[in-house]
Design a protein around this motif. Structure first.
Motif, PDB file in Angstrom:
ATOM      1  N   LEU A 129       0.862  -1.173   0.000  1.00 50.05           N
ATOM      2  CA  LEU A 129       0.000   0.000   0.000  1.00 50.05           C
ATOM      3  C   LEU A 129       0.902   1.227   0.000  1.00 50.05           C
ATOM      4  N   VAL A 130       0.905   1.931  -1.120  1.00 53.54           N
ATOM      5  CA  VAL A 130       1.737   3.122  -1.253  1.00 53.54           C
ATOM      6  C   VAL A 130       0.837   4.339  -1.468  1.00 53.54           C
ATOM      7  N   VAL A 131       1.283   5.472  -0.940  1.00 52.38           N
ATOM      8  CA  VAL A 131       0.544   6.712  -1.113  1.00 52.38           C
ATOM      9  C   VAL A 131       1.486   7.792  -1.624  1.00 52.38           C
ATOM     10  N   ASN A 132       0.909   8.772  -2.267  1.00 53.18           N
ATOM     11  CA  ASN A 132       1.685   9.930  -2.677  1.00 53.18           C
ATOM     12  C   ASN A 132       2.149  10.664  -1.420  1.00 53.18           C
ATOM     13  N   PRO A 133       3.388  11.142  -1.383  1.00 48.12           N
ATOM     14  CA  PRO A 133       3.911  11.797  -0.175  1.00 48.12           C
ATOM     15  C   PRO A 133       3.095  13.004   0.303  1.00 48.12           C
ATOM     16  N   ARG A 134       2.240  13.548  -0.561  1.00 44.73           N
ATOM     17  CA  ARG A 134       1.412  14.679  -0.150  1.00 44.73           C
ATOM     18  C   ARG A 134       0.288  14.263   0.797  1.00 44.73           C
ATOM     19  N   VAL A 135      -0.017  12.974   0.848  1.00 45.25           N
ATOM     20  CA  VAL A 135      -1.069  12.487   1.744  1.00 45.25           C
ATOM     21  C   VAL A 135      -0.620  12.685   3.189  1.00 45.25           C
ATOM     22  N   PRO A 136      -1.420  13.349   4.009  1.00 46.26           N
ATOM     23  CA  PRO A 136      -1.018  13.653   5.396  1.00 46.26           C
ATOM     24  C   PRO A 136      -1.186  12.473   6.350  1.00 46.26           C
ATOM     25  N   ALA A 137      -0.484  11.382   6.061  1.00 43.63           N
ATOM     26  CA  ALA A 137      -0.512  10.197   6.933  1.00 43.63           C
ATOM     27  C   ALA A 137       0.814   9.473   6.775  1.00 43.63           C
ATOM     28  N   VAL A 200      -3.920  10.654  -8.296  1.00 49.73           N
ATOM     29  CA  VAL A 200      -4.554   9.693  -7.394  1.00 49.73           C
ATOM     30  C   VAL A 200      -3.657   9.567  -6.169  1.00 49.73           C
ATOM     31  N   GLU A 201      -4.258   9.203  -5.050  1.00 55.38           N
ATOM     32  CA  GLU A 201      -3.496   9.252  -3.801  1.00 55.38           C
ATOM     33  C   GLU A 201      -2.913   7.915  -3.354  1.00 55.38           C
ATOM     34  N   MET A 202      -3.505   6.810  -3.744  1.00 51.97           N
ATOM     35  CA  MET A 202      -3.044   5.526  -3.215  1.00 51.97           C
ATOM     36  C   MET A 202      -3.149   4.430  -4.258  1.00 51.97           C
ATOM     37  N   MET A 203      -2.412   3.353  -3.992  1.00 49.57           N
ATOM     38  CA  MET A 203      -2.467   2.179  -4.862  1.00 49.57           C
ATOM     39  C   MET A 203      -1.852   0.994  -4.131  1.00 49.57           C
ATOM     40  N   PHE A 204      -2.404  -0.188  -4.354  1.00 49.74           N
ATOM     41  CA  PHE A 204      -1.762  -1.420  -3.912  1.00 49.74           C
ATOM     42  C   PHE A 204      -0.888  -1.867  -5.073  1.00 49.74           C
ATOM     43  N   LEU A 205       0.397  -1.630  -4.937  1.00 52.59           N
ATOM     44  CA  LEU A 205       1.338  -1.837  -6.030  1.00 52.59           C
ATOM     45  C   LEU A 205       2.244  -3.025  -5.727  1.00 52.59           C
ATOM     46  N   SER A 206       2.607  -3.770  -6.750  1.00 54.19           N
ATOM     47  CA  SER A 206       3.538  -4.877  -6.577  1.00 54.19           C
ATOM     48  C   SER A 206       4.788  -4.404  -5.854  1.00 54.19           C
ATOM     49  N   ALA A 207       5.269  -5.212  -4.909  1.00 57.15           N
ATOM     50  CA  ALA A 207       6.456  -4.844  -4.137  1.00 57.15           C
ATOM     51  C   ALA A 207       7.648  -4.568  -5.037  1.00 57.15           C
ATOM     52  N   VAL A 208       7.762  -5.321  -6.126  1.00 55.99           N
ATOM     53  CA  VAL A 208       8.879  -5.143  -7.049  1.00 55.99           C
ATOM     54  C   VAL A 208       8.811  -3.775  -7.724  1.00 55.99           C
ATOM     55  N   LEU A 209       7.612  -3.395  -8.171  1.00 57.76           N
ATOM     56  CA  LEU A 209       7.447  -2.133  -8.882  1.00 57.76           C
ATOM     57  C   LEU A 209       7.492  -0.934  -7.941  1.00 57.76           C
TER      58      LEU A 209
END
Length: 324
Positions: A129-137, A200-209
């Motif tokens: 679960l990755v988010v854009n650094p602008r997300v305040p969390a 977009v703010e978040m994504m469940f992205l492959s660990a490799v990518l």
């Protein structure tokens, strides 16, 4: 009752047939093997295939030719292999989305249970679960709190309906009681580009990518979806550790063959892949990318596929998800 001479002749014919069959089994392969990758170059499946290829062709003593046949979420390449002769000379490498083909593509030209047979699940890796650094969390708990306080105000990216990042995000929403809007893309490249750009703010992205972007500080990793922490993400907790027990999703790469491929060929392939994947140098290379080598038996791969199909079918029905 057949005479002794006739019985001897029958015995000779049977032995000769067995010898020919054994020779054919031992002789495979006698020509190049085509490894169809159902996705474009540069993706996770292609990456694993190109790491495997030189070692596999050395083990088989014949060239292994990678043939990228992408399109329609991998179904174009899969359909081609499903129609191929079951002689061990055309193989298929697929992604975890293979298990959801019947859900996403109800008018498939082939049956994944009847027209293709599992050889081995090669490797797996968690989604992150990755988010854009602008997300305040800065951690998983605060992010869930943020989503609950602002339902519908955040978006998540996927590479399309029915993809692992789509279904994992919906599982996340179901278990956390949050509402995030789904933004589907036609591929990982555009999805990641908008995630990095903040559209977009978040994504469940492959660990490799995800790894290079997380290392560069362009994305923030909040949790991973495996049962245990992947070595490449030792400082990132799992979703289960973060309070949602039983949450487990793994992205994986697998090898299949046309149905009817001789069991001797399937066993040989699985054995050679297992030797490669368990080689310490190859295993270390996989781990550095966030991958875990598996190379289990065909029967073990069947169990994985059935479990995946059951899990996602249940989720789609319970959440009334549109996969169009």
């Amino acid at each position: 009752m057949p005479s002794v001479a006739i019985r001897s002749l029958i015995a000779c014919v049977i032995l000769a047939g067995a010898a020919v069959t054994l020779h054919a089994q031992q002789a495979w392969p006698t020509k190049p093997v085509r490894l169809v990758v159902a996705f474009p170059p540069g993706g996770i499946v292609d990456n694993v295939a190109r790491q495997l290829q030189p070692r596999l062709q050395a083990a088989l003593g014949q060239p292994v030719i990678i043939d990228n046949r992408s399109g329609a979420g991998g179904t174009v390449g899969a359909a081609e292999v499903a129609r191929a002769a079951p002689d061990g000379y055309t193989l298929l490498m697929v992604f975890d989305s293979y298990a959801t083909y019947p859900l996403v593509y109800p008018k498939l030209s082939f049956d994944i249970a009847k027209d293709l047979q599992p050889v081995t699940q090669i490797a797996s890796n968690p989604l992150v679960l990755v988010v854009n650094p602008r997300v305040p969390a800065n951690d998983f708990k605060s992010f869930v709190g943020l989503l609950k306080s602002q339902p519908g105000q955040y978006n998540y990216a996927s590479v399309g309906p029915g993809s692992s990042n789509h279904l994992t995000a919906e599982l996340f929403k179901a278990q956390t009681g949050t509402f995030v809007t789904h933004i589907p893309y036609r591929g990982g490249g555009p999805a990641q580009q908008d995630l990095l750009g903040g559209q977009v703010e978040m994504m469940f992205l492959s660990a490799v990518l995800a790894q290079p972007h997380v290392k560069a500080g362009k994305l923030r990793a909040l949790a991973q979806t495996g049962a245990q922490r992947a070595p490449a993400y030792a400082d990132t907790p799992t979703v289960a550790e973060s309070g949602y027990r039983g949450f487990e999703v793994n992205s994986w790469v697998g090898l299949l063959a046309p149905a009817g491929t001789p069991r001797s060929v399937v066993d040989r392939l699985q054995t050679e892949v297992r030797k490669i994947v368990t080689d310490p140098a190859f295993d270390q290379r996989l781990r550095e990318q966030g991958l875990t080598g598996i190379a289990g038996t065909p029967e073990q791969f069947v169990v994985v596929l059935r479990a995946e199909q059951d899990k996602w079918t249940r989720l789609v029905r319970e959440r009334s998800l549109s996969l169009e």
